[in-house]
Enzyme design. Structure first.
Site, short mmCIF file in Angstrom:
data_model
loop_
_atom_site.label_atom_id
_atom_site.label_comp_id
_atom_site.label_asym_id
_atom_site.label_seq_id
_atom_site.Cartn_x
_atom_site.Cartn_y
_atom_site.Cartn_z
N GLU A 25 0.98 -0.88 0.10
CA GLU A 25 -0.28 -0.19 0.20
C GLU A 25 1.16 1.09 0.21
OE1 GLU A 25 -3.33 0.00 3.26
OE2 GLU A 25 -4.39 -2.09 2.09
N VAL A 85 -3.27 -11.70 1.77
CA VAL A 85 -2.67 -12.89 1.61
C VAL A 85 -1.21 -12.47 0.41
CG1 VAL A 85 -2.99 -14.38 -0.78
CG2 VAL A 85 -4.58 -13.39 0.21
N GLY A 95 -7.78 -15.24 -0.68
CA GLY A 95 -8.22 -14.45 -0.29
C GLY A 95 -9.80 -14.56 -0.55
N TYR A 129 -14.61 -7.78 -5.50
CA TYR A 129 -15.24 -6.92 -4.08
C TYR A 129 -16.99 -7.06 -4.36
CZ TYR A 129 -11.98 -6.72 -0.14
OH TYR A 129 -10.74 -7.09 0.10
#
Length: 157
Positions: A25, A85, A95, A129
C-alpha cells in the site's frame, strides 16, 4: 489450505503479513505495532480484534483481521480491518476463502453489515468485492485523526 482462528503464537507471522501489506500500500514505515501489542490486544481479557489465518504447508500465508462495531442504524456490525494474502499466494483462491470466512462469521453473529475499506487504485480487490455483491460507497470519505492531529486539536481547546 487450512483456514482457522488465529492464536497468540501466530502473531509474529501476522505482523509480517501486516508489514507486507504496508509495503504493497506504499506505506512501508507506517506500521508501529509490535508482536506484543498484537498479543495483548487480541488475546487479553477483552480482545480488541479477532483474526482468521490461512495456512499452507504449516506456513501462515494469509489473514483476515476483524473487530465488532456498532452502527446507530444497523446495530452490531463487523469491520474487516485487513484481508492480506502473501504475494506468492495471490490468485490461488486463498483470499476468497478468507473473505468467505468473514461472511460466515457475520452470519453466525447475526450482524446486519460487514464493512471495510479498499484503496481506489487496488483494481483487482475492487473488482473482486464488486463481483461478490459488495457495494462500494463512492460518496463516502474515510476520515482519520492521527496522534499529532489529536494532540494539536486538544492543545487548541
Amino acid at each position: 489450505m487450512n483456514i482457522r482462528k488465529g492464536k497468540a503464537e501466530d502473531m509474529k507471522s501476522v505482523l509480517e503479513l501486516i508489514q507486507e501489506l504496508a509495503i504493497f500500500e506504499k506505506e512501508p514505515d507506517a506500521v508501529l505495532i509490535t508482536v506484543d501489542d498484537l498479543m495483548r490486544d487480541g488475546f487479553g481479557e477483552n480482545p480488541l480484534f479477532h483474526v482468521f489465518v490461512a495456512e499452507v504447508n504449516q506456513e501462515i500465508v494469509g489473514l483476515a483481521l476483524y473487530y465488532y462495531r456498532y452502527s446507530t442504524w444497523k446495530g452490531k456490525t463487523i469491520h474487516l480491518e485487513d484481508l492480506i494474502v502473501k504475494e506468492k499466494m495471490r490468485g490461488t483462491g486463498l483470499g476468497s476463502a478468507l473473505y468467505s470466512e468473514i461472511m460466515k462469521q457475520g452470519k453466525k453473529d447475526n450482524v446486519r453489515r460487514v464493512e471495510w475499506n479498499v484503496l481506489d487504485w487496488n483494481t483487482p480487490a475492487v473488482r473482486f468485492y464488486e463481483n461478490s455483491g459488495a457495494k462500494i460507497l463512492e460518496e463516502w470519505r474515510v476520515v482519520q485523526m492521527d496522534e499529532a492531529g489529536i494532540k494539536s486539536f486538544l492543545e487548541k481547546l
